[in-house]
Design a protein around this motif. Structure first.
Motif, PDB file in Angstrom:
ATOM      1  N   GLN A   1      17.145  94.036  28.764  1.00 31.79           N
ATOM      2  CA  GLN A   1      16.325  92.867  28.429  1.00 31.79           C
ATOM      3  C   GLN A   1      15.100  92.771  29.331  1.00 31.79           C
ATOM      4  O   GLN A   1      14.028  92.362  28.885  1.00 31.79           O
ATOM      5  CB  GLN A   1      17.160  91.596  28.523  1.00 31.79           C
ATOM      6  CG  GLN A   1      18.178  91.452  27.418  1.00 31.79           C
ATOM      7  CD  GLN A   1      19.144  90.293  27.653  1.00 31.79           C
ATOM      8  OE1 GLN A   1      19.050  89.568  28.643  1.00 31.79           O
ATOM      9  NE2 GLN A   1      20.092  90.130  26.740  1.00 31.79           N
ATOM     10  N   ASN A   2      15.254  93.157  30.598  1.00 31.84           N
ATOM     11  CA  ASN A   2      14.116  93.131  31.524  1.00 31.84           C
ATOM     12  C   ASN A   2      13.069  94.173  31.144  1.00 31.84           C
ATOM     13  O   ASN A   2      11.893  94.018  31.468  1.00 31.84           O
ATOM     14  CB  ASN A   2      14.585  93.368  32.956  1.00 31.84           C
ATOM     15  CG  ASN A   2      15.355  92.192  33.507  1.00 31.84           C
ATOM     16  OD1 ASN A   2      15.239  91.079  33.017  1.00 31.84           O
ATOM     17  ND2 ASN A   2      16.167  92.436  34.514  1.00 31.84           N
ATOM     18  N   ILE A   3      13.490  95.238  30.494  1.00 34.46           N
ATOM     19  CA  ILE A   3      12.581  96.323  30.115  1.00 34.46           C
ATOM     20  C   ILE A   3      11.976  96.102  28.732  1.00 34.46           C
ATOM     21  O   ILE A   3      10.828  96.475  28.486  1.00 34.46           O
ATOM     22  CB  ILE A   3      13.341  97.668  30.152  1.00 34.46           C
ATOM     23  CG1 ILE A   3      13.750  97.995  31.583  1.00 34.46           C
ATOM     24  CG2 ILE A   3      12.508  98.797  29.560  1.00 34.46           C
ATOM     25  CD1 ILE A   3      14.730  99.145  31.690  1.00 34.46           C
TER      26      ILE A   3
ATOM     27  N   ILE B   1      21.356  93.257  30.757  1.00 34.48           N
ATOM     28  CA  ILE B   1      20.361  92.534  31.552  1.00 34.48           C
ATOM     29  C   ILE B   1      19.203  93.471  31.899  1.00 34.48           C
ATOM     30  O   ILE B   1      18.031  93.103  31.768  1.00 34.48           O
ATOM     31  CB  ILE B   1      21.002  91.944  32.828  1.00 34.48           C
ATOM     32  CG1 ILE B   1      21.970  90.822  32.448  1.00 34.48           C
ATOM     33  CG2 ILE B   1      19.934  91.439  33.800  1.00 34.48           C
ATOM     34  CD1 ILE B   1      22.842  90.335  33.587  1.00 34.48           C
ATOM     35  N   LEU B   2      19.524  94.687  32.314  1.00 28.35           N
ATOM     36  CA  LEU B   2      18.487  95.682  32.606  1.00 28.35           C
ATOM     37  C   LEU B   2      17.645  95.949  31.363  1.00 28.35           C
ATOM     38  O   LEU B   2      16.412  95.976  31.431  1.00 28.35           O
ATOM     39  CB  LEU B   2      19.129  96.981  33.099  1.00 28.35           C
ATOM     40  CG  LEU B   2      18.198  98.171  33.296  1.00 28.35           C
ATOM     41  CD1 LEU B   2      17.183  97.884  34.397  1.00 28.35           C
ATOM     42  CD2 LEU B   2      18.995  99.425  33.612  1.00 28.35           C
TER      43      LEU B   2
ATOM     44  N   LYS C   1       6.381  98.288  36.685  1.00 30.32           N
ATOM     45  CA  LYS C   1       7.238  97.551  37.617  1.00 30.32           C
ATOM     46  C   LYS C   1       8.684  97.506  37.167  1.00 30.32           C
ATOM     47  O   LYS C   1       9.587  97.503  37.992  1.00 30.32           O
ATOM     48  CB  LYS C   1       6.703  96.143  37.829  1.00 30.32           C
ATOM     49  CG  LYS C   1       5.454  96.093  38.677  1.00 30.32           C
ATOM     50  CD  LYS C   1       4.968  94.670  38.865  1.00 30.32           C
ATOM     51  CE  LYS C   1       3.679  94.676  39.674  1.00 30.32           C
ATOM     52  NZ  LYS C   1       3.136  93.324  39.827  1.00 30.32           N
ATOM     53  N   VAL C   2       8.898  97.444  35.866  1.00 33.04           N
ATOM     54  CA  VAL C   2      10.277  97.380  35.367  1.00 33.04           C
ATOM     55  C   VAL C   2      10.804  98.739  34.955  1.00 33.04           C
ATOM     56  O   VAL C   2      11.998  98.935  34.797  1.00 33.04           O
ATOM     57  CB  VAL C   2      10.421  96.401  34.180  1.00 33.04           C
ATOM     58  CG1 VAL C   2      10.080  95.008  34.604  1.00 33.04           C
ATOM     59  CG2 VAL C   2       9.619  96.836  32.977  1.00 33.04           C
ATOM     60  N   TYR C   3       9.925  99.683  34.756  1.00 27.76           N
ATOM     61  CA  TYR C   3      10.305 101.016  34.290  1.00 27.76           C
ATOM     62  C   TYR C   3      10.677 101.849  35.443  1.00 27.76           C
ATOM     63  O   TYR C   3      11.352 102.735  35.519  1.00 27.76           O
ATOM     64  CB  TYR C   3       9.134 101.605  33.515  1.00 27.76           C
ATOM     65  CG  TYR C   3       9.510 102.624  32.467  1.00 27.76           C
ATOM     66  CD1 TYR C   3      10.283 102.263  31.394  1.00 27.76           C
ATOM     67  CD2 TYR C   3       9.062 103.929  32.564  1.00 27.76           C
ATOM     68  CE1 TYR C   3      10.599 103.174  30.417  1.00 27.76           C
ATOM     69  CE2 TYR C   3       9.382 104.837  31.595  1.00 27.76           C
ATOM     70  CZ  TYR C   3      10.145 104.471  30.519  1.00 27.76           C
ATOM     71  OH  TYR C   3      10.455 105.376  29.565  1.00 27.76           O
TER      72      TYR C   3
ATOM     73  N   GLN D   1      25.803  94.097  32.631  1.00 25.67           N
ATOM     74  CA  GLN D   1      24.798  94.520  33.609  1.00 25.67           C
ATOM     75  C   GLN D   1      23.707  95.376  32.956  1.00 25.67           C
ATOM     76  O   GLN D   1      22.521  95.183  33.220  1.00 25.67           O
ATOM     77  CB  GLN D   1      25.463  95.294  34.740  1.00 25.67           C
ATOM     78  CG  GLN D   1      24.554  95.534  35.917  1.00 25.67           C
ATOM     79  CD  GLN D   1      25.308  96.139  37.098  1.00 25.67           C
ATOM     80  OE1 GLN D   1      26.441  96.558  36.977  1.00 25.67           O
ATOM     81  NE2 GLN D   1      24.661  96.180  38.236  1.00 25.67           N
TER      82      GLN D   1
ATOM     83  N   GLN E   1      10.735  93.615  26.688  1.00 30.78           N
ATOM     84  CA  GLN E   1       9.476  92.923  26.377  1.00 30.78           C
ATOM     85  C   GLN E   1       8.256  93.600  27.006  1.00 30.78           C
ATOM     86  O   GLN E   1       7.264  93.803  26.315  1.00 30.78           O
ATOM     87  CB  GLN E   1       9.549  91.443  26.785  1.00 30.78           C
ATOM     88  CG  GLN E   1       8.402  90.625  26.226  1.00 30.78           C
ATOM     89  CD  GLN E   1       8.328  90.669  24.700  1.00 30.78           C
ATOM     90  OE1 GLN E   1       9.324  90.504  24.011  1.00 30.78           O
ATOM     91  NE2 GLN E   1       7.146  90.900  24.164  1.00 30.78           N
TER      92      GLN E   1
END
Length: 161
Positions: A113-115, A110-111, A159-161, A107, A117
Motif C-alpha cells: 500500500q505504501n508503494i 502495508i508495504l 523514497k518508497v521504492y 506486513q 500510490q
C-alpha cells in the motif's frame, strides 16, 4: 523375564514412535518456513527487483531515444521509445505480480500500500506522458515532463521504492 523384555520392547517402540513423530513435525515446520521464505524472496522480492530493473531500463532507453531525436535519427528514436514502452509495461506487470503476492499477509500488504500510490502517480503522470512525448517526437514536451513532472514524482517514488 519375558514380561520384562516385552515391557522394554514396548518402551523402546514408544520412544521410537515419539522420536519419529517429533521428526515429522520438525520437517513439516521447516517445509512451511521454506514455503514462506520462497514466497517472500522468490515471488515478492523477485518481482519487486525485476520491476526496479525494468524501470532503470526505461530510463536508459529514454536517454537513447532522446539522443536519437536530438540528432534527428528518427528510426533509432522510435525503436528506443518502443523499447522503453516495453520495459515500462514489464515493470508494471512485475509490480502487479508483487502486489498480488502480498495479498493476505498484513506486513506485506502495508508495504504494498505504501508503494502503490506513488508508483501509480509515477507511472501514469510521469512515465506514460514522457513516452507519449518521445513517440510524438516532441523533445520539448519530453524535457518539460522530465523537469516538471518526472523529477518530483520520481523523488517521491524513489523514497518508497
Amino acid at each position: 523375564m519375558s514380561t520384562g523384555l516385552l515391557a522394554l520392547l514396548g518402551v523402546m517402540a514408544a520412544l521410537s514412535l515419539l522420536v519419529s513423530a517429533t521428526g515429522i513435525i520438525a520437517i513439516n515446520k521447516s517445509y512451511d518456513a521454506l514455503v514462506v521464505l520462497n514466497r517472500i524472496q522468490g515471488v515478492e522480492l523477485g518481482n519487486f527487483a525485476s520491476s526496479n530493473t525494468n524501470m532503470q531500463r526505461v530510463r536508459v532507453a529514454d536517454s537513447f531515444a532522446t539522443r536519437a531525436l536530438e540528432t534527428q535519427q528518427w528510426d533509432d528514436a522510435m525503436a528506443a521509445a518502443g523499447r522503453s514502452g516495453q520495459y515500462a509495461r514489464a515493470a508494471k506487470d512485475d509490480l502487479d505480480r508483487f502486489f498480488a503476492a502480498t495479498a493476505g499477509t498484513v506486513q506485506e500488504e502495508i508495504l504494498a500500500q505504501n508503494i502503490a500510490q506513488p508508483y501509480k502517480n509515477y507511472y501514469e503522470n510521469g512515465i506514460l506522458p514522457m513516452l507519449d512525448a518521445l513517440k510524438s517526437r516532441d523533445i520539448e514536451r519530453y524535457y518539460q515532463y522530465q523537469v516538471t513532472q518526472l523529477k518530483q514524482l520520481g523523488t517521491v517514488f524513489d523514497k518508497v521504492y
